[in-house]
Write a protein that holds these residues in place. Structure first.
Motif, PDB file in Angstrom:
ATOM      1  N   THR A 107       1.070 -42.486  62.857  1.00 38.23           N
ATOM      2  CA  THR A 107       0.704 -43.823  63.319  1.00 38.23           C
ATOM      3  C   THR A 107      -0.752 -44.131  62.977  1.00 38.23           C
ATOM      4  O   THR A 107      -1.068 -45.193  62.429  1.00 38.23           O
ATOM      5  CB  THR A 107       0.928 -43.939  64.840  1.00 38.23           C
ATOM      6  N   TYR A 108      -1.647 -43.195  63.297  1.00 39.44           N
ATOM      7  CA  TYR A 108      -3.079 -43.419  63.060  1.00 39.44           C
ATOM      8  C   TYR A 108      -3.387 -43.608  61.580  1.00 39.44           C
ATOM      9  O   TYR A 108      -4.033 -44.593  61.188  1.00 39.44           O
ATOM     10  CB  TYR A 108      -3.890 -42.249  63.624  1.00 39.44           C
ATOM     11  N   LEU A 109      -2.940 -42.695  60.743  1.00 35.37           N
ATOM     12  CA  LEU A 109      -3.306 -42.749  59.325  1.00 35.37           C
ATOM     13  C   LEU A 109      -2.618 -43.891  58.591  1.00 35.37           C
ATOM     14  O   LEU A 109      -3.209 -44.511  57.705  1.00 35.37           O
ATOM     15  CB  LEU A 109      -2.999 -41.409  58.652  1.00 35.37           C
ATOM     16  N   CYS A 110      -1.391 -44.196  58.973  1.00 35.51           N
ATOM     17  CA  CYS A 110      -0.698 -45.328  58.350  1.00 35.51           C
ATOM     18  C   CYS A 110      -1.396 -46.638  58.707  1.00 35.51           C
ATOM     19  O   CYS A 110      -1.617 -47.497  57.838  1.00 35.51           O
ATOM     20  CB  CYS A 110       0.760 -45.346  58.796  1.00 35.51           C
ATOM     21  N   VAL A 166      -7.401 -50.885  56.023  1.00 37.94           N
ATOM     22  CA  VAL A 166      -8.473 -50.838  55.029  1.00 37.94           C
ATOM     23  C   VAL A 166      -7.980 -51.323  53.663  1.00 37.94           C
ATOM     24  O   VAL A 166      -8.672 -52.085  52.975  1.00 37.94           O
ATOM     25  CB  VAL A 166      -9.064 -49.421  54.931  1.00 37.94           C
ATOM     26  N   CYS A 167      -6.790 -50.911  53.271  1.00 39.68           N
ATOM     27  CA  CYS A 167      -6.289 -51.285  51.941  1.00 39.68           C
ATOM     28  C   CYS A 167      -5.900 -52.755  51.844  1.00 39.68           C
ATOM     29  O   CYS A 167      -5.774 -53.286  50.741  1.00 39.68           O
ATOM     30  CB  CYS A 167      -5.114 -50.396  51.545  1.00 39.68           C
ATOM     31  N   SER A 168      -5.718 -53.411  52.988  1.00 37.98           N
ATOM     32  CA  SER A 168      -5.364 -54.832  52.950  1.00 37.98           C
ATOM     33  C   SER A 168      -6.565 -55.744  53.150  1.00 37.98           C
ATOM     34  O   SER A 168      -6.417 -56.968  53.217  1.00 37.98           O
ATOM     35  CB  SER A 168      -4.303 -55.144  54.014  1.00 37.98           C
ATOM     36  N   VAL A 169      -7.780 -55.167  53.229  1.00 34.61           N
ATOM     37  CA  VAL A 169      -8.964 -55.992  53.431  1.00 34.61           C
ATOM     38  C   VAL A 169      -9.114 -56.946  52.239  1.00 34.61           C
ATOM     39  O   VAL A 169      -8.867 -56.574  51.090  1.00 34.61           O
ATOM     40  CB  VAL A 169     -10.221 -55.118  53.612  1.00 34.61           C
ATOM     41  N   ASP A 170      -9.468 -58.171  52.531  1.00 30.97           N
ATOM     42  CA  ASP A 170      -9.548 -59.203  51.491  1.00 30.97           C
ATOM     43  C   ASP A 170     -10.874 -59.093  50.737  1.00 30.97           C
ATOM     44  O   ASP A 170     -11.940 -59.325  51.294  1.00 30.97           O
ATOM     45  CB  ASP A 170      -9.418 -60.587  52.132  1.00 30.97           C
ATOM     46  N   VAL A 171     -10.784 -58.701  49.475  1.00 31.06           N
ATOM     47  CA  VAL A 171     -11.976 -58.611  48.628  1.00 31.06           C
ATOM     48  C   VAL A 171     -11.900 -59.628  47.485  1.00 31.06           C
ATOM     49  O   VAL A 171     -12.635 -59.530  46.505  1.00 31.06           O
ATOM     50  CB  VAL A 171     -12.157 -57.185  48.067  1.00 31.06           C
ATOM     51  N   THR A 172     -11.022 -60.620  47.653  1.00 31.23           N
ATOM     52  CA  THR A 172     -10.853 -61.639  46.625  1.00 31.23           C
ATOM     53  C   THR A 172     -12.172 -62.362  46.361  1.00 31.23           C
ATOM     54  O   THR A 172     -12.846 -62.810  47.292  1.00 31.23           O
ATOM     55  CB  THR A 172      -9.803 -62.688  47.071  1.00 31.23           C
ATOM     56  N   GLY A 173     -12.542 -62.450  45.103  1.00 28.96           N
ATOM     57  CA  GLY A 173     -13.732 -63.191  44.713  1.00 28.96           C
ATOM     58  C   GLY A 173     -15.043 -62.459  44.916  1.00 28.96           C
ATOM     59  O   GLY A 173     -16.108 -63.019  44.637  1.00 28.96           O
ATOM     60  N   LEU A 174     -14.982 -61.219  45.405  1.00 37.90           N
ATOM     61  CA  LEU A 174     -16.224 -60.476  45.629  1.00 37.90           C
ATOM     62  C   LEU A 174     -16.643 -59.742  44.351  1.00 37.90           C
ATOM     63  O   LEU A 174     -15.799 -59.192  43.638  1.00 37.90           O
ATOM     64  CB  LEU A 174     -16.052 -59.456  46.754  1.00 37.90           C
ATOM     65  N   VAL A 175     -17.939 -59.723  44.102  1.00 35.35           N
ATOM     66  CA  VAL A 175     -18.459 -58.929  42.985  1.00 35.35           C
ATOM     67  C   VAL A 175     -18.396 -57.459  43.395  1.00 35.35           C
ATOM     68  O   VAL A 175     -18.264 -57.148  44.586  1.00 35.35           O
ATOM     69  CB  VAL A 175     -19.900 -59.354  42.614  1.00 35.35           C
ATOM     70  N   TYR A 232      -1.359 -40.966  52.684  1.00 37.13           N
ATOM     71  CA  TYR A 232      -2.121 -42.068  53.275  1.00 37.13           C
ATOM     72  C   TYR A 232      -3.608 -41.894  52.983  1.00 37.13           C
ATOM     73  O   TYR A 232      -4.308 -42.848  52.637  1.00 37.13           O
ATOM     74  CB  TYR A 232      -1.930 -42.122  54.797  1.00 37.13           C
ATOM     75  N   GLN A 233      -4.087 -40.655  53.147  1.00 40.07           N
ATOM     76  CA  GLN A 233      -5.499 -40.381  52.904  1.00 40.07           C
ATOM     77  C   GLN A 233      -5.871 -40.641  51.444  1.00 40.07           C
ATOM     78  O   GLN A 233      -6.926 -41.200  51.151  1.00 40.07           O
ATOM     79  CB  GLN A 233      -5.816 -38.924  53.277  1.00 40.07           C
ATOM     80  N   ARG A 234      -4.991 -40.225  50.532  1.00 39.76           N
ATOM     81  CA  ARG A 234      -5.273 -40.421  49.106  1.00 39.76           C
ATOM     82  C   ARG A 234      -5.390 -41.894  48.750  1.00 39.76           C
ATOM     83  O   ARG A 234      -6.205 -42.274  47.903  1.00 39.76           O
ATOM     84  CB  ARG A 234      -4.188 -39.766  48.241  1.00 39.76           C
TER      85      ARG A 234
END
Length: 198
Positions: free
Chosen positions: A65-68, A74-83, A127-129
């Motif tokens: 539960t924790y790692l998933c 973190v992997c879904s954080v929106d970095v669209t348009g960021l340098v 998940y960690q990888r």
């Protein structure tokens, strides 16, 4: 007739996992008992066994539960348009914010994951990888060619970033979002100022 799922099933499951993380972190997984877990949860052992058939199953439930959830956040954080510089800062900040309130789970991950069967460990390491790859890709985008094109150096740099973030968890676990974002900014500055000049 199949047994129906109680309306509070998910709530009780979360309660068990949260309590188990606390007990495993404080007592150590090997020394912790289902009796201690039941006492911490405020429910009977029989009720726990309704959700998990063994202490090992509870441990896997805590870490899965924790790692998933950590990976998903973190992997879904929106970095669209960021340098690239901004992208790295955003990811590093999100990791440190995601660690907030998960001290027990983090400790259990470090100390008890090896108690699980190899197939379960492999799933958790997956998940960690994914987190490691996300940070590694962000670092490669800002690093000098010497680091970006050398897998060993890029991995060492990536794990150094996680080392700095995990150090903060170990020694500043009670801090809030503002302090975490400030430290994340410092980690990004230290990392980028170092790897750009290599």
């Amino acid at each position: 007739m199949a047994r129906t799922i109680a309306k509070d099933h998910d709530h009780k499951r979360t309660q068990i996992l949260t309590s188990a993380a606390k007990v495993f972190a404080e007592q150590g997984f090997d020394r912790a008992s289902m009796t201690q877990l039941a006492r911490e949860c405020g429910i009977s052992k029989a009720n726990i066994y309704h959700y998990y058939d063994s202490k090992d199953a509870v441990l896997f439930g805590v870490l899965d539960t924790y790692l998933c959830e950590l990976r998903d956040r973190v992997c879904s954080v929106d970095v669209t348009g960021l340098v690239p510089d901004q992208r790295l800062r955003r990811i590093v900040s999100e990791i440190l914010l995601a660690y907030q309130g998960a001290d027990n789970e983090h400790q259990v991950q470090i100390s008890a994951m090896s108690a699980l069967p190899e197939p379960q460990q492999a799933l958790l390491r997956g998940y960690q990888r994914e987190l490691v790859h996300l940070v590694s890709d962000a670092l490669a985008a800002v690093a000098s060619d010497e680091i970006a094109q050398d897998p060993a150096k890029l991995r060492a740099t990536t794990m150094s970033v996680f080392g700095m973030l995990n150090w903060y968890y170990m020694w500043n676990s009670g801090t809030g979002p503002e302090a975490r974002e400030g430290y994340a900014e410092m980690v990004a500055d230290l990392t980028m100022n170092g790897i750009k000049g290599q």
